[in-house]
Design a protein around this motif. Structure first.
Motif, PDB file in Angstrom:
ATOM      1  N   LYS A   1      51.132  82.120  45.690  1.00  0.00           N
ATOM      2  CA  LYS A   1      50.484  81.402  44.584  1.00  0.00           C
ATOM      3  C   LYS A   1      51.450  80.456  43.889  1.00  0.00           C
ATOM      4  O   LYS A   1      51.153  79.267  43.683  1.00  0.00           O
ATOM      5  N   HIS A   2      52.616  80.956  43.523  1.00  0.00           N
ATOM      6  CA  HIS A   2      53.530  80.152  42.723  1.00  0.00           C
ATOM      7  C   HIS A   2      54.292  79.125  43.570  1.00  0.00           C
ATOM      8  O   HIS A   2      54.671  78.068  43.060  1.00  0.00           O
ATOM      9  N   PHE A   3      54.495  79.422  44.834  1.00  0.00           N
ATOM     10  CA  PHE A   3      55.117  78.425  45.714  1.00  0.00           C
ATOM     11  C   PHE A   3      54.206  77.214  45.869  1.00  0.00           C
ATOM     12  O   PHE A   3      54.644  76.063  45.730  1.00  0.00           O
ATOM     13  N   TYR A   4      52.928  77.460  46.133  1.00  0.00           N
ATOM     14  CA  TYR A   4      52.022  76.337  46.334  1.00  0.00           C
ATOM     15  C   TYR A   4      51.762  75.571  45.045  1.00  0.00           C
ATOM     16  O   TYR A   4      51.576  74.346  45.068  1.00  0.00           O
ATOM     17  N   LYS A   5      51.791  76.279  43.912  1.00  0.00           N
ATOM     18  CA  LYS A   5      51.661  75.555  42.645  1.00  0.00           C
ATOM     19  C   LYS A   5      52.868  74.650  42.436  1.00  0.00           C
ATOM     20  O   LYS A   5      52.732  73.524  41.963  1.00  0.00           O
ATOM     21  N   THR A   6      54.037  75.141  42.795  1.00  0.00           N
ATOM     22  CA  THR A   6      55.256  74.357  42.606  1.00  0.00           C
ATOM     23  C   THR A   6      55.228  73.076  43.417  1.00  0.00           C
ATOM     24  O   THR A   6      55.428  71.970  42.885  1.00  0.00           O
TER      25      THR A   6
ATOM     26  N   ASN B   1      53.094  66.747  34.778  1.00  0.00           N
ATOM     27  CA  ASN B   1      53.377  67.158  36.152  1.00  0.00           C
ATOM     28  C   ASN B   1      54.716  67.877  36.243  1.00  0.00           C
ATOM     29  O   ASN B   1      54.836  68.893  36.941  1.00  0.00           O
ATOM     30  N   LEU B   2      55.703  67.367  35.540  1.00  0.00           N
ATOM     31  CA  LEU B   2      57.008  68.026  35.508  1.00  0.00           C
ATOM     32  C   LEU B   2      56.877  69.409  34.878  1.00  0.00           C
ATOM     33  O   LEU B   2      57.454  70.391  35.368  1.00  0.00           O
ATOM     34  N   HIS B   3      56.118  69.486  33.797  1.00  0.00           N
ATOM     35  CA  HIS B   3      55.922  70.783  33.130  1.00  0.00           C
ATOM     36  C   HIS B   3      55.306  71.798  34.078  1.00  0.00           C
ATOM     37  O   HIS B   3      55.784  72.931  34.187  1.00  0.00           O
ATOM     38  N   GLN B   4      54.262  71.380  34.787  1.00  0.00           N
ATOM     39  CA  GLN B   4      53.577  72.312  35.680  1.00  0.00           C
ATOM     40  C   GLN B   4      54.468  72.727  36.851  1.00  0.00           C
ATOM     41  O   GLN B   4      54.447  73.887  37.270  1.00  0.00           O
ATOM     42  N   MET B   5      55.249  71.799  37.382  1.00  0.00           N
ATOM     43  CA  MET B   5      56.142  72.158  38.481  1.00  0.00           C
ATOM     44  C   MET B   5      57.228  73.114  37.998  1.00  0.00           C
ATOM     45  O   MET B   5      57.590  74.065  38.691  1.00  0.00           O
ATOM     46  N   ARG B   6      57.724  72.878  36.795  1.00  0.00           N
ATOM     47  CA  ARG B   6      58.736  73.773  36.243  1.00  0.00           C
ATOM     48  C   ARG B   6      58.168  75.167  36.016  1.00  0.00           C
ATOM     49  O   ARG B   6      58.814  76.174  36.323  1.00  0.00           O
ATOM     50  N   VAL B   7      56.960  75.236  35.461  1.00  0.00           N
ATOM     51  CA  VAL B   7      56.318  76.540  35.247  1.00  0.00           C
ATOM     52  C   VAL B   7      56.135  77.257  36.581  1.00  0.00           C
ATOM     53  O   VAL B   7      56.405  78.457  36.709  1.00  0.00           O
ATOM     54  N   GLY B   8      55.661  76.511  37.595  1.00  0.00           N
ATOM     55  CA  GLY B   8      55.491  77.123  38.910  1.00  0.00           C
ATOM     56  C   GLY B   8      56.799  77.671  39.457  1.00  0.00           C
ATOM     57  O   GLY B   8      56.843  78.781  40.010  1.00  0.00           O
ATOM     58  N   MET B   9      57.873  76.906  39.310  1.00  0.00           N
ATOM     59  CA  MET B   9      59.173  77.346  39.808  1.00  0.00           C
ATOM     60  C   MET B   9      59.675  78.567  39.045  1.00  0.00           C
ATOM     61  O   MET B   9      60.238  79.502  39.636  1.00  0.00           O
TER      62      MET B   9
ATOM     63  N   TYR C   1      66.630  71.474  48.921  1.00  0.00           N
ATOM     64  CA  TYR C   1      65.217  71.607  48.586  1.00  0.00           C
ATOM     65  C   TYR C   1      64.364  71.653  49.854  1.00  0.00           C
ATOM     66  O   TYR C   1      63.403  72.420  49.936  1.00  0.00           O
ATOM     67  N   PHE C   2      64.716  70.853  50.844  1.00  0.00           N
ATOM     68  CA  PHE C   2      63.989  70.871  52.120  1.00  0.00           C
ATOM     69  C   PHE C   2      64.053  72.261  52.752  1.00  0.00           C
ATOM     70  O   PHE C   2      63.033  72.799  53.200  1.00  0.00           O
ATOM     71  N   HIS C   3      65.239  72.866  52.774  1.00  0.00           N
ATOM     72  CA  HIS C   3      65.385  74.194  53.378  1.00  0.00           C
ATOM     73  C   HIS C   3      64.660  75.256  52.556  1.00  0.00           C
ATOM     74  O   HIS C   3      64.123  76.223  53.115  1.00  0.00           O
ATOM     75  N   PHE C   4      64.638  75.070  51.238  1.00  0.00           N
ATOM     76  CA  PHE C   4      63.867  75.980  50.382  1.00  0.00           C
ATOM     77  C   PHE C   4      62.400  75.974  50.790  1.00  0.00           C
ATOM     78  O   PHE C   4      61.788  77.031  51.013  1.00  0.00           O
ATOM     79  N   LYS C   5      61.819  74.794  50.922  1.00  0.00           N
ATOM     80  CA  LYS C   5      60.398  74.695  51.267  1.00  0.00           C
ATOM     81  C   LYS C   5      60.121  75.178  52.685  1.00  0.00           C
ATOM     82  O   LYS C   5      59.166  75.935  52.919  1.00  0.00           O
ATOM     83  N   GLU C   6      60.935  74.743  53.603  1.00  0.00           N
ATOM     84  CA  GLU C   6      60.707  75.102  54.999  1.00  0.00           C
ATOM     85  C   GLU C   6      60.845  76.606  55.228  1.00  0.00           C
ATOM     86  O   GLU C   6      60.036  77.225  55.930  1.00  0.00           O
ATOM     87  N   SER C   7      61.861  77.199  54.636  1.00  0.00           N
ATOM     88  CA  SER C   7      62.083  78.628  54.848  1.00  0.00           C
ATOM     89  C   SER C   7      60.977  79.464  54.207  1.00  0.00           C
ATOM     90  O   SER C   7      60.546  80.475  54.770  1.00  0.00           O
ATOM     91  N   LEU C   8      60.484  79.028  53.045  1.00  0.00           N
ATOM     92  CA  LEU C   8      59.424  79.797  52.392  1.00  0.00           C
ATOM     93  C   LEU C   8      58.086  79.594  53.090  1.00  0.00           C
ATOM     94  O   LEU C   8      57.284  80.528  53.199  1.00  0.00           O
TER      95      LEU C   8
END
Length: 362
Positions: free
Chosen positions: A22-27, A42-50, A138-145
């Protein structure tokens, strides 16, 4: 792996998976809009997701085997980069919308100069965010998750029934919340009965915040951790749980607003090169008055949570999840036996719940 949903989730590992998903896809949902830098929401929502993703990784650590690029510390590094810009946006908005319009004319030129300097600083920070979101890290963070969500790996505790481990997940963070030194900022113990006395005038509030403001800040952060973790399990508890969860948000918000006024003053001092209260005395007085009012808002919450009865009631609530899980599973079985048309009834009103307007800044 099985397709894990809220309807079939039973184990600690299942619920850990759902939280991470849930929180990965929101981020990542807000990533492109953050790079456009057209709406600070948008920044606020991405920060909250992270932040919530990080809380999920921490809270479910007994069950999770996350890849190294997506572990809690790595998530925290990215979240801090986003947070630096979000915090500055909040401060600039407060100056522009809240304080500048009521400042005397003789202070406005100084305020405008400060805002100009802050805007330049914002451009520098935004470049850091662009660099981060285009980085290998950041790329490796997304790809690995993404890969983990396709083929998740767990620790042995993941097979435990969620119903049996909920108190074990929630109580440690709540206990740390109760033991924060911030509860005692400005407080004295009444001789004889061991009660607490906290009644400060504005000057003494300022003195207490100067001496012990860091403790209140840490209390706010712990309230946030408790809130984020509790929000994962609302369906397993009765309305008392919801009431405690609402308190966590209120505590987080109130202490956060107090901190915002202090950070604003410190930021202006840094920008102006001298103590801001000497060059912006009206603004300094406004901030002090705001802090004192927020202290009055904080007082009843603090007093209530210093009471042994409140703390014990909170603990007991967490110890006793209600029968929602059993009812939830029975309802799912019933849904599986309905027609597709029947199963759609009642879903539309909650369909976009995850996209509701933002909460107050975290």
């Amino acid at each position: 792996m099985k397709n894990v949903t809220q309807n079939n989730a039973k184990t600690l590992g299942d619920w850990a998976y759902l939280a991470i998903e849930k929180h990965f896809y929101k981020t990542i949902k807000y990533e492109n809009d953050v790079l456009k830098d057209q709406d600070p929401e948008n920044l606020h929502q991405m920060r909250v997701g992270m932040r919530r993703l990080r809380s999920a990784a921490t809270g479910f650590a007994p069950a999770l085997e996350l890849p190294k690029p997506a572990q809690e510390k790595k998530i925290g590094q990215i979240a801090r980069t986003l947070g630096e810009l979000r915090d500055l946006d909040v401060l600039m908005a407060a100056l522009t919308d809240q304080y500048a319009p009521i400042s005397p004319k003789k202070e406005r030129a100084t305020l405008e100069a400060a805002l100009t300097t802050l805007a330049k600083h914002r451009s520098t920070i935004f470049k850091k965010i662009k660099k981060t979101l285009k980085s290998d890290r950041y790329f490796h963070f997304k790809e690995s998750l993404n890969q983990w969500l396709k083929e998740p790996t767990y620790k042995p505790m993941a097979v435990m029934d969620i119903y049996h481990v909920l108190p074990d997940l929630l109580l440690p963070e709540v206990n740390r919340f109760f033991l924060q030194p911030g509860w005692m900022v400005g407080a004295t113990v009444t001789p004889g009965d061991g009660g607490f006395h906290v009644e400060l005038d504005q000057q003494k509030v300022e003195q207490a915040l100067t001496a012990e403001g860091r403790n209140l800040h840490n209390l706010r952060k712990q309230a946030k951790r408790v809130r984020y973790q509790m929000s994962l399990f609302t369906e397993f508890y009765d309305p008392d749980y919801q009431a405690y969860l609402a308190d966590m948000k209120m505590i987080q918000d109130t202490l956060g607003y107090i901190q915002d006024t202090e950070v604003l003053g410190a930021t202006l001092t840094n920008v102006l090169g001298e103590k801001f209260d000497l060059v912006l005395p009206s603004l300094a007085a406004q901030l002090a008055a705001t802090r004192y009012q927020l202290w009055q808002d904080w007082a009843p919450l603090r007093d209530r949570y210093l009471q042994p009865e409140t703390r014990q009631g909170f603990r007991l609530t967490l110890l006793h999840p209600n029968s929602a899980i059993a009812n939830h599973q029975q309802n799912h079985t019933a849904v599986e036996n309905t027609t597709p048309e029947e199963s759609l009834e009642g879903k539309t009103e909650n369909a976009d719940e995850s996209d509701r307007p933002s909460e107050t800044p975290d």
